[in-house]
Design a protein around this motif. Structure first.
Motif, PDB file in Angstrom:
ATOM      1  N   TYR A  87      10.119  -0.534  -1.887  1.00 48.10           N
ATOM      2  CA  TYR A  87       9.770   0.733  -2.636  1.00 48.10           C
ATOM      3  C   TYR A  87       8.147   0.623  -2.275  1.00 48.10           C
ATOM      4  N   CYS A  88       7.517   1.794  -1.911  1.00 41.70           N
ATOM      5  CA  CYS A  88       5.965   1.802  -1.273  1.00 41.70           C
ATOM      6  C   CYS A  88       5.217   1.538  -2.207  1.00 41.70           C
ATOM      7  N   HIS A  89       4.121   1.508  -0.807  1.00 40.90           N
ATOM      8  CA  HIS A  89       3.049   0.444  -1.876  1.00 40.90           C
ATOM      9  C   HIS A  89       2.133   1.743  -2.814  1.00 40.90           C
ATOM     10  N   GLN A  90       2.359   2.097  -2.090  1.00 43.17           N
ATOM     11  CA  GLN A  90       0.980   3.547  -2.296  1.00 43.17           C
ATOM     12  C   GLN A  90       1.265   4.369  -3.526  1.00 43.17           C
ATOM     13  N   GLY A  91       0.141   4.817  -4.120  1.00 45.27           N
ATOM     14  CA  GLY A  91       0.658   4.778  -5.924  1.00 45.27           C
ATOM     15  C   GLY A  91       0.703   3.404  -7.148  1.00 45.27           C
ATOM     16  N   LEU A  92       0.603   2.055  -6.570  1.00 48.94           N
ATOM     17  CA  LEU A  92       1.106   1.289  -7.700  1.00 48.94           C
ATOM     18  C   LEU A  92       0.071   0.413  -7.336  1.00 48.94           C
ATOM     19  N   PHE A  93      -0.015  -0.233  -9.220  1.00 48.70           N
ATOM     20  CA  PHE A  93      -1.640  -0.906  -9.089  1.00 48.70           C
ATOM     21  C   PHE A  93      -1.445  -2.468  -8.538  1.00 48.70           C
ATOM     22  N   VAL A  94      -2.787  -2.380  -8.156  1.00 46.82           N
ATOM     23  CA  VAL A  94      -3.158  -3.304  -7.203  1.00 46.82           C
ATOM     24  C   VAL A  94      -3.423  -4.279  -8.279  1.00 46.82           C
ATOM     25  N   SER A  95      -3.057  -6.033  -8.432  1.00 44.44           N
ATOM     26  CA  SER A  95      -2.987  -7.056  -9.729  1.00 44.44           C
ATOM     27  C   SER A  95      -4.377  -7.913  -8.948  1.00 44.44           C
ATOM     28  N   ALA A  96      -4.898  -8.671  -9.933  1.00 45.45           N
ATOM     29  CA  ALA A  96      -6.029  -9.601  -9.333  1.00 45.45           C
ATOM     30  C   ALA A  96      -5.978 -11.168  -8.101  1.00 45.45           C
ATOM     31  N   SER A  97      -4.602 -10.909  -8.053  1.00 48.44           N
ATOM     32  CA  SER A  97      -4.512 -11.594  -7.353  1.00 48.44           C
ATOM     33  C   SER A  97      -4.017 -10.039  -5.561  1.00 48.44           C
ATOM     34  N   GLY A  98      -4.052  -9.324  -5.535  1.00 49.66           N
ATOM     35  CA  GLY A  98      -4.073  -8.672  -4.371  1.00 49.66           C
ATOM     36  C   GLY A  98      -2.822  -7.940  -4.573  1.00 49.66           C
ATOM     37  N   SER A  99      -1.835  -8.522  -5.176  1.00 52.59           N
ATOM     38  CA  SER A  99      -0.497  -7.384  -5.158  1.00 52.59           C
ATOM     39  C   SER A  99      -0.188  -6.764  -5.708  1.00 52.59           C
ATOM     40  N   PRO A 102       4.187  -2.815  -9.605  1.00 51.74           N
ATOM     41  CA  PRO A 102       4.476  -1.528 -10.366  1.00 51.74           C
ATOM     42  C   PRO A 102       4.009  -1.146 -12.020  1.00 51.74           C
ATOM     43  N   THR A 103       3.808  -0.135 -12.391  1.00 53.63           N
ATOM     44  CA  THR A 103       3.161  -0.099 -13.901  1.00 53.63           C
ATOM     45  C   THR A 103       4.224  -0.322 -15.007  1.00 53.63           C
ATOM     46  N   ALA A 104       5.742   0.009 -14.277  1.00 46.04           N
ATOM     47  CA  ALA A 104       7.120   0.020 -15.618  1.00 46.04           C
ATOM     48  C   ALA A 104       7.920  -0.435 -14.604  1.00 46.04           C
ATOM     49  N   MET A 105       9.374  -1.355 -15.303  1.00 51.69           N
ATOM     50  CA  MET A 105      10.192  -1.618 -14.467  1.00 51.69           C
ATOM     51  C   MET A 105      11.500  -0.490 -15.932  1.00 51.69           C
ATOM     52  N   PHE A 106      12.209  -0.765 -14.674  1.00 54.37           N
ATOM     53  CA  PHE A 106      13.496   0.207 -15.428  1.00 54.37           C
ATOM     54  C   PHE A 106      14.655  -0.576 -15.096  1.00 54.37           C
ATOM     55  N   ALA A 113       7.824   5.010  -8.742  1.00 55.81           N
ATOM     56  CA  ALA A 113       7.970   4.087  -7.216  1.00 55.81           C
ATOM     57  C   ALA A 113       8.382   4.898  -5.857  1.00 55.81           C
ATOM     58  N   MET A 114       8.261   5.487  -4.975  1.00 51.84           N
ATOM     59  CA  MET A 114       8.930   5.944  -3.982  1.00 51.84           C
ATOM     60  C   MET A 114      10.174   5.077  -3.081  1.00 51.84           C
ATOM     61  N   VAL A 115      10.469   5.676  -2.368  1.00 50.56           N
ATOM     62  CA  VAL A 115      11.068   4.078  -1.430  1.00 50.56           C
ATOM     63  C   VAL A 115      10.345   5.297  -0.318  1.00 50.56           C
ATOM     64  N   CYS A 116      10.309   3.525   0.428  1.00 48.59           N
ATOM     65  CA  CYS A 116       9.269   3.394   1.353  1.00 48.59           C
ATOM     66  C   CYS A 116      10.119   4.202   3.198  1.00 48.59           C
ATOM     67  N   ALA A 117       8.852   4.958   3.556  1.00 50.01           N
ATOM     68  CA  ALA A 117       9.581   5.548   4.546  1.00 50.01           C
ATOM     69  C   ALA A 117      10.348   5.032   5.846  1.00 50.01           C
ATOM     70  N   GLY A 118       9.775   3.974   6.097  1.00 52.08           N
ATOM     71  CA  GLY A 118      10.029   3.134   7.102  1.00 52.08           C
ATOM     72  C   GLY A 118      11.594   2.156   6.921  1.00 52.08           C
ATOM     73  N   TRP A 119      12.011   2.386   5.550  1.00 50.11           N
ATOM     74  CA  TRP A 119      12.182   1.597   5.103  1.00 50.11           C
ATOM     75  C   TRP A 119      13.700   2.414   5.146  1.00 50.11           C
TER      76      TRP A 119
END
Length: 155
Positions: A87-99, A102-106, A113-119
């Motif tokens: 999954y692409c990291h664009q639009g995902l929350f950045v944690s205090a550790s810099g990683s 995702p805000t929610a998982m199911f 989250a969107m699937v990475c275009a490179g992948w």
């Protein structure tokens, strides 16, 4: 099939939308080549590419993990999933550790989250990103260090 990843990147060349038509254009039966899906992973000759699914990014981002020179690829791909979507990291929350988190998982999938275009390009046989990886700053301090403090900001 179960949990197996299956990508069908081609339109079936033997049917229209999974149905075989007779000479008059009437649908007569499900296509045996694609099992009535209308898409296939092995077109058996010339075929048109299937449209990119809406949950896949339109283009790789500047710091895509699948760009030449990315930290993920430089590390022999050990951080990249092998048989599951990346999954692409664009639009995902950045944690205090810099990683990126995702805000929610199911069911193990990051919601929103969107699937990475490179992948997607790698797995579907599309052209990989041509431009090399470019580090993109994520915090205000990194932006200031790289591009300078805005003129309107007091020091």
């Amino acid at each position: 099939m179960g949990n197996e990843l299956l990508i069908l990147p081609w339109r079936c060349p033997f049917c229209v939308g999974g149905l075989v038509r007779d000479n008059d254009g009437n649908s007569i039966e499900r296509c045996h080549h694609c099992s009535g899906v209308g898409l296939t992973e092995q077109p058996c000759g010339p075929a048109e590419r299937a449209p990119r699914p809406p949950a896949v990014m339109r283009a790789p981002c500047a710091d895509c993990a699948f760009r030449r020179g990315s930290p993920e690829l430089e590390n022999a791909g050990v951080q990249l999933p092998d048989e599951e979507p990346f999954y692409c990291h664009q639009g995902l929350f950045v944690s205090a550790s810099g990683s990126y988190e995702p805000t929610a998982m199911f069911r193990g999938l990051p919601l929103g989250a969107m699937v990475c275009a490179g992948w997607w390009a790698l797995k579907s046989g599309e052209d990989m990103p041509a431009k090399p990886y470019r580090e993109v700053p994520i915090t205000e301090d990194e932006v200031d260090k790289r591009w300078g403090r805005p003129a309107s900001t007091p020091e």
